[in-house]
Design an enzyme around this catalytic site. Structure first.
Site, PDB file in Angstrom:
ATOM      1  N   ASP A   9      80.475  43.079 115.617  1.00  0.00           N
ATOM      2  CA  ASP A   9      81.253  42.068 116.342  1.00  0.00           C
ATOM      3  C   ASP A   9      81.021  42.112 117.844  1.00  0.00           C
ATOM      4  O   ASP A   9      81.237  41.112 118.532  1.00  0.00           O
ATOM      5  CB  ASP A   9      82.752  42.232 116.039  1.00  0.00           C
ATOM      6  CG  ASP A   9      83.054  41.905 114.599  1.00  0.00           C
ATOM      7  OD1 ASP A   9      82.422  40.978 114.069  1.00  0.00           O
ATOM      8  OD2 ASP A   9      83.890  42.597 113.987  1.00  0.00           O
ATOM      9  N   HIS A  29      83.804  52.145 113.596  1.00  0.00           N
ATOM     10  CA  HIS A  29      83.612  51.658 112.228  1.00  0.00           C
ATOM     11  C   HIS A  29      84.027  52.742 111.259  1.00  0.00           C
ATOM     12  O   HIS A  29      83.794  53.927 111.519  1.00  0.00           O
ATOM     13  CB  HIS A  29      82.142  51.266 111.995  1.00  0.00           C
ATOM     14  CG  HIS A  29      81.969  50.410 110.797  1.00  0.00           C
ATOM     15  ND1 HIS A  29      81.824  50.925 109.536  1.00  0.00           N
ATOM     16  CD2 HIS A  29      81.957  49.066 110.676  1.00  0.00           C
ATOM     17  CE1 HIS A  29      81.718  49.918 108.683  1.00  0.00           C
ATOM     18  NE2 HIS A  29      81.794  48.789 109.340  1.00  0.00           N
TER      19      HIS A  29
HETATM   20  C1  LIG Z   1      87.106  49.567 112.581  1.00  0.00           C
HETATM   21  C2  LIG Z   1      88.201  50.613 112.703  1.00  0.00           C
HETATM   22  C3  LIG Z   1      89.502  50.038 112.117  1.00  0.00           C
HETATM   23  C4  LIG Z   1      87.777  51.842 111.906  1.00  0.00           C
HETATM   24  O1  LIG Z   1      88.671  52.800 112.199  1.00  0.00           O
HETATM   25  P1  LIG Z   1      89.028  54.096 111.368  1.00  0.00           P
HETATM   26  O2  LIG Z   1      87.892  54.624 110.599  1.00  0.00           O
HETATM   27  O3  LIG Z   1      90.260  53.802 110.570  1.00  0.00           O
HETATM   28  O4  LIG Z   1      89.275  55.079 112.549  1.00  0.00           O
HETATM   29  P2  LIG Z   1      90.655  55.365 113.193  1.00  0.00           P
HETATM   30  O5  LIG Z   1      91.435  54.117 113.410  1.00  0.00           O
HETATM   31  O6  LIG Z   1      91.281  56.436 112.357  1.00  0.00           O
HETATM   32  O7  LIG Z   1      90.209  55.941 114.594  1.00  0.00           O
HETATM   33  C5  LIG Z   1      89.726  57.267 114.806  1.00  0.00           C
HETATM   34  C6  LIG Z   1      89.857  57.585 116.286  1.00  0.00           C
HETATM   35  O8  LIG Z   1      89.009  56.723 117.025  1.00  0.00           O
HETATM   36  C7  LIG Z   1      89.774  55.873 117.861  1.00  0.00           C
HETATM   37  N1  LIG Z   1      89.228  54.538 117.795  1.00  0.00           N
HETATM   38  C8  LIG Z   1      88.650  53.961 116.710  1.00  0.00           C
HETATM   39  N2  LIG Z   1      88.242  52.745 117.035  1.00  0.00           N
HETATM   40  C9  LIG Z   1      88.551  52.560 118.327  1.00  0.00           C
HETATM   41  C10 LIG Z   1      88.370  51.503 119.210  1.00  0.00           C
HETATM   42  N3  LIG Z   1      87.780  50.380 118.810  1.00  0.00           N
HETATM   43  N4  LIG Z   1      88.805  51.625 120.483  1.00  0.00           N
HETATM   44  C11 LIG Z   1      89.391  52.777 120.892  1.00  0.00           C
HETATM   45  N5  LIG Z   1      89.594  53.818 120.091  1.00  0.00           N
HETATM   46  C12 LIG Z   1      89.184  53.703 118.819  1.00  0.00           C
HETATM   47  C13 LIG Z   1      91.184  55.915 117.322  1.00  0.00           C
HETATM   48  O9  LIG Z   1      92.157  55.616 118.305  1.00  0.00           O
HETATM   49  C14 LIG Z   1      91.255  57.323 116.824  1.00  0.00           C
HETATM   50  O10 LIG Z   1      91.425  58.178 117.941  1.00  0.00           O
HETATM   51  P3  LIG Z   1      92.381  59.453 117.878  1.00  0.00           P
HETATM   52  O11 LIG Z   1      91.762  60.313 116.805  1.00  0.00           O
HETATM   53  O12 LIG Z   1      92.322  59.991 119.241  1.00  0.00           O
HETATM   54  O13 LIG Z   1      93.727  58.904 117.472  1.00  0.00           O
HETATM   55  C15 LIG Z   1      88.430  50.992 114.200  1.00  0.00           C
HETATM   56  O14 LIG Z   1      87.272  51.583 114.727  1.00  0.00           O
HETATM   57  C16 LIG Z   1      88.874  49.803 115.020  1.00  0.00           C
HETATM   58  O15 LIG Z   1      90.059  49.469 115.050  1.00  0.00           O
HETATM   59  N6  LIG Z   1      87.925  49.110 115.717  1.00  0.00           N
HETATM   60  C17 LIG Z   1      88.282  47.950 116.487  1.00  0.00           C
HETATM   61  C18 LIG Z   1      88.337  46.732 115.607  1.00  0.00           C
HETATM   62  C19 LIG Z   1      86.982  46.281 115.194  1.00  0.00           C
HETATM   63  O16 LIG Z   1      86.067  46.187 116.017  1.00  0.00           O
HETATM   64  N7  LIG Z   1      86.857  45.938 113.911  1.00  0.00           N
HETATM   65  C20 LIG Z   1      85.619  45.455 113.352  1.00  0.00           C
HETATM   66  C21 LIG Z   1      85.081  46.451 112.383  1.00  0.00           C
HETATM   67  S1  LIG Z   1      83.486  45.966 111.794  1.00  0.00           S
END
Ligand SMILES: CC(C)(COP(=O)(O)OP(=O)(O)OC[C@H]1O[C@@H](n2cnc3c(N)ncnc32)[C@H](O)[C@@H]1OP(=O)(O)O)[C@@H](O)C(=O)NCCC(=O)NCCS
Length: 375
Positions: free
Chosen positions: A311, A260
């Site tokens: 979720d 998140h």
């Molecule tokens: C929600 C989300 C977009 C937030 O992400 P964010 O703050 O932008 O974090 P980032 O995308 O920059 O990720 C940071 C690190 O964690 C990892 N990461 C984050 N969410 C992850 C996930 N669900 N699965 C695997 N790795 C994940 C990224 O690959 C990244 O790793 P790295 O630093 O080795 O490259 C992300 O956690 C995600 O895509 N989750 C899955 C989708 C989801 O469940 N969405 C509902 C949100 S309520």
């Protein structure tokens, strides 16, 4: 604007003020001061919606009036039902809800009235209409006729009734009610911010909601709950869970339902829902899925330090409730329209056009080249 002010994805940026909800200290969530745990445990979704839209919890009389207004607004115009019949049967319900947010404006006499009172009335109507749209579209897709809303039922029970034409058990009604409460509001997430940006141009409520639905649809936002179910189906068995998740993480796959932007220590909504999910899994004979989810959760936390978000349990909860995956994200809309509309109203009450700047990374100034001289 200085370079230092640039934050990709606006991460950590305070982009506005709100009195609607707060992610207190990055770990708790409150709607207008009330902890979501208290609301989910004690309040009906109708009370929560009233709290968001009107700013305070309703008295018993105000709640009764509110429920009557919702019941009166729930039936759809024949034109909308006929329109539903005319779209291709495989149109996703999420796409149709986005269309419906727009189409319903044509039948709302106050569509262009952006006064505070009219915005609240329109928000209540949309809140009442979305469940009817969702259920009718779902039934048409399944080859069944839509079921009329039942004004005697609660919001959650009526939604389940219109989907299935059966009186839901008190337990299913409660599960739906709690999930609606937990999904209702979440400060400046992507879809809410989209809605506020649209409102900031002094556009109308239906336009803001249509835009917000478009933003919610993406798999990094609301679309994640449907993808969670795909993950669980792909994993298949508890025996397969550990090797599947270790391989997926090694391949740097993004595991839906984890991580998140704000909750780095865990999502309080997921924490609240997990026991309910476990309880329902026992009663519906889905313990094997729960066990599989537990293995995945443990390893994602261990290996990546990423706790589950809402979720993760909610997809399982809906599955145990016997709901089709195609309506998981649309259910999010049915709930979140209350939060979106509250933000639209708040934005309009104290508006300033949202217009940030960008950092230019394009070509240096170029001399003009006539079309005949271009290569
Ligand atoms: C929600 C989300 C977009 C937030 O992400 P964010 O703050 O932008 O974090 P980032 O995308 O920059 O990720 C940071 C690190 O964690 C990892 N990461 C984050 N969410 C992850 C996930 N669900 N699965 C695997 N790795 C994940 C990224 O690959 C990244 O790793 P790295 O630093 O080795 O490259 C992300 O956690 C995600 O895509 N989750 C899955 C989708 C989801 O469940 N969405 C509902 C949100 S309520």
């Amino acid at each position: 604007m200085s370079e230092a002010a640039y934050h990709p994805g606006l991460e950590g940026v305070i982009a506005g003020e709100t009195a609607i909800s707060t992610i207190a200290g990055g770990s708790g969530l409150r709607y207008r001061g009330y902890a979501i745990e208290d609301l989910a445990r004690e309040a009906s979704f109708e009370e929560v919606a009233y709290l968001l839209l009107h700013g305070s919890l309703p008295t018993a009389a105000a709640l009764q009036d509110f429920c009557q207004r919702l019941a009166a607004a729930a039936p759809l115009q024949d034109e909308i039902i006929n329109f539903m019949r005319s779209v291709p049967r495989d149109t996703s319900i999420m796409d149709f809800l986005r269309t419906a947010a727009s189409a319903l404006a044509h039948f709302d006499a106050e569509a262009d009235d952006t006064s505070g009172e009219a915005q609240v009335r329109k928000a209540e109507r949309l809140m009442a209409q979305f469940p009817t749209v969702l259920a009718a579209q779902h039934r048409l897709q399944q080859g069944h006729e839509p079921i009329e809303p039942d004004p005697q039922k609660s919001f959650a029970a009526n939604l389940l009734w219109m989907l299935r034409g059966e009186q839901p058990s008190p337990q299913l009604e409660r599960c739906m009610d709690v999930s609606l409460t937990l999904y209702a509001e979440h400060e400046f997430n992507a879809s809410t911010f989209t809605g506020r940006v649209i409102t900031s141009t002094l556009s109308d409520l239906h336009s803001s909601i249509a835009g917000a639905i478009g933003a919610l649809k993406g798999p990094l936002h609301g679309g994640a709950n449907e993808r969670v179910m795909e993950v669980l189906e792909e994993v298949g068995t508890v025996e397969n869970a550990e090797s599947w998740i270790r391989t997926a993480l090694a391949e740097k796959r993004r595991i839906m339902g984890f991580g998140h932007r704000v909750y780095k220590e865990g999502d309080p909504r997921a924490r609240f829902l997990k026991p309910l999910c476990q309880e329902l899994s026992v009663e519906t004979g889905h313990e094997a899925i729960e066990a599989m989810a537990e293995v995945i959760e443990r390893i994602v936390v261990e290996e990546k330090g990423l706790p589950p978000n809402l979720d993760w349990p909610s997809a399982r909860l809906y599955h145990y409730m016997g709901l089709d995956v195609s309506i998981y994200t649309p259910l999010f809309v049915v709930s979140r329209v209350t939060g979106w509309a509250s933000h639209v109203i708040e934005q309009m009450d104290n508006n300033r056009l949202i217009r940030p700047r960008s950092r230019y990374v394009g070509p240096d100034p170029q001399p003009w080249v006539p079309v005949t001289a271009r290569r």
